[in-house]
Design an enzyme around this catalytic site. Structure first.
Site, PDB file in Angstrom:
ATOM      1  N   GLU A   1       0.840  -1.197   0.000  1.00 17.60           N
ATOM      2  CA  GLU A   1       0.000   0.000   0.000  1.00 17.60           C
ATOM      3  C   GLU A   1       0.878   1.252   0.000  1.00 17.60           C
ATOM      4  O   GLU A   1       1.802   1.374   0.808  1.00 17.60           O
ATOM      5  CB  GLU A   1      -0.898   0.002   1.242  1.00 17.60           C
ATOM      6  CG  GLU A   1      -2.251   0.607   0.961  1.00 17.60           C
ATOM      7  CD  GLU A   1      -3.192   0.466   2.145  1.00 17.60           C
ATOM      8  OE1 GLU A   1      -3.886   1.450   2.433  1.00 17.60           O
ATOM      9  OE2 GLU A   1      -3.199  -0.601   2.781  1.00 17.60           O
TER      10      GLU A   1
ATOM     11  N   ASP B   1       8.602   5.417  -7.494  1.00 13.25           N
ATOM     12  CA  ASP B   1       7.310   6.072  -7.383  1.00 13.25           C
ATOM     13  C   ASP B   1       7.444   7.338  -8.204  1.00 13.25           C
ATOM     14  O   ASP B   1       8.409   8.092  -8.055  1.00 13.25           O
ATOM     15  CB  ASP B   1       6.929   6.388  -5.934  1.00 13.25           C
ATOM     16  CG  ASP B   1       5.419   6.648  -5.836  1.00 13.25           C
ATOM     17  OD1 ASP B   1       4.646   5.845  -6.392  1.00 13.25           O
ATOM     18  OD2 ASP B   1       5.006   7.643  -5.237  1.00 13.25           O
TER      19      ASP B   1
END
Length: 200
Positions: free
Chosen positions: A42, A71
């Site tokens: 997550e 990311d």
């Protein structure tokens, strides 16, 4: 025998990019699917760096392999930094890439060119026992602007609407090699090259 490097993503476009950029190095680049890892980490971080580190550490632990996680996303000035860290989930989980692109365009439809500045940001995190301190990170940025409509068929995500003025093209109109040279992920990866070279 080549050392395995897990690229911690299920995004086939990203796996292809990293495989291409690392093709000269002595790594066997594998994805989560290649290793049959079904863990979903997550992304609870509030920054690209926090999420990259979360993913790199979790997948390195799950796989036992040297792990590279990224990311990344699109940061649009006129949208107060949106989509930002939720770029891949912008507008909700049910949308595909084209619908997310359209959502950005809809929110910006009345804005003239000079108010459409944006950048792609990527943070890479490399995790593994062999890495000094267990972790290394690097950030890359690519400046551009948002088009009024999509152009080009290469790339993925927001590439068709990300305009590079000095190329007079969107990132979706660049070849793979051209994109690697200027992309946010390419820049972030170059920042990790010394570390990676020391591990082969």
């Amino acid at each position: 025998m080549k050392k395995k490097l897990l690229v911690a993503t299920r995004n086939s476009g990203k796996v292809l990019e990293f495989s291409r950029m690392l093709s000269d190095m002595l790594f066997d680049v594998v994805s989560l699917d290649d290793l049959g890892i079904d863990l979903e980490v997550e992304e609870t971080g509030s920054t690209f760096k926090e999420n990259a580190v979360l993913k790199a550490r979790a997948y390195a632990e799950a796989s036992g392999e040297l792990t590279l996680a990224d990311d990344s996303g699109l940061v649009v000035d006129a949208l107060n930094g949106e989509p930002g860290v939720v770029s891949a989930r912008y507008g909700g989980e049910g949308l595909d890439d084209e619908q997310r692109v359209q959502l950005v365009l809809d929110k910006m439809k009345h804005l003239p060119g000079w108010e459409r500045t944006a950048r792609f940001v990527a943070v890479l995190a490399l995790a593994g026992d062999e890495v000094e301190g267990g972790l290394a990170t690097s950030e890359g940025v690519c400046e551009g602007a948002i088009m009024h409509q999509p152009l080009g068929k290469n790339g993925f995500g927001y590439d068709p609407v990300f305009w590079l003025a000095w190329h007079a093209k969107t990132t979706a109109q660049l070849s793979g090699a051209e994109k690697d040279e200027i992309s946010h992920r390419g820049a972030a990866l170059r920042g990790l090259m010394d570390t990676l070279n020391g591990l082969t």
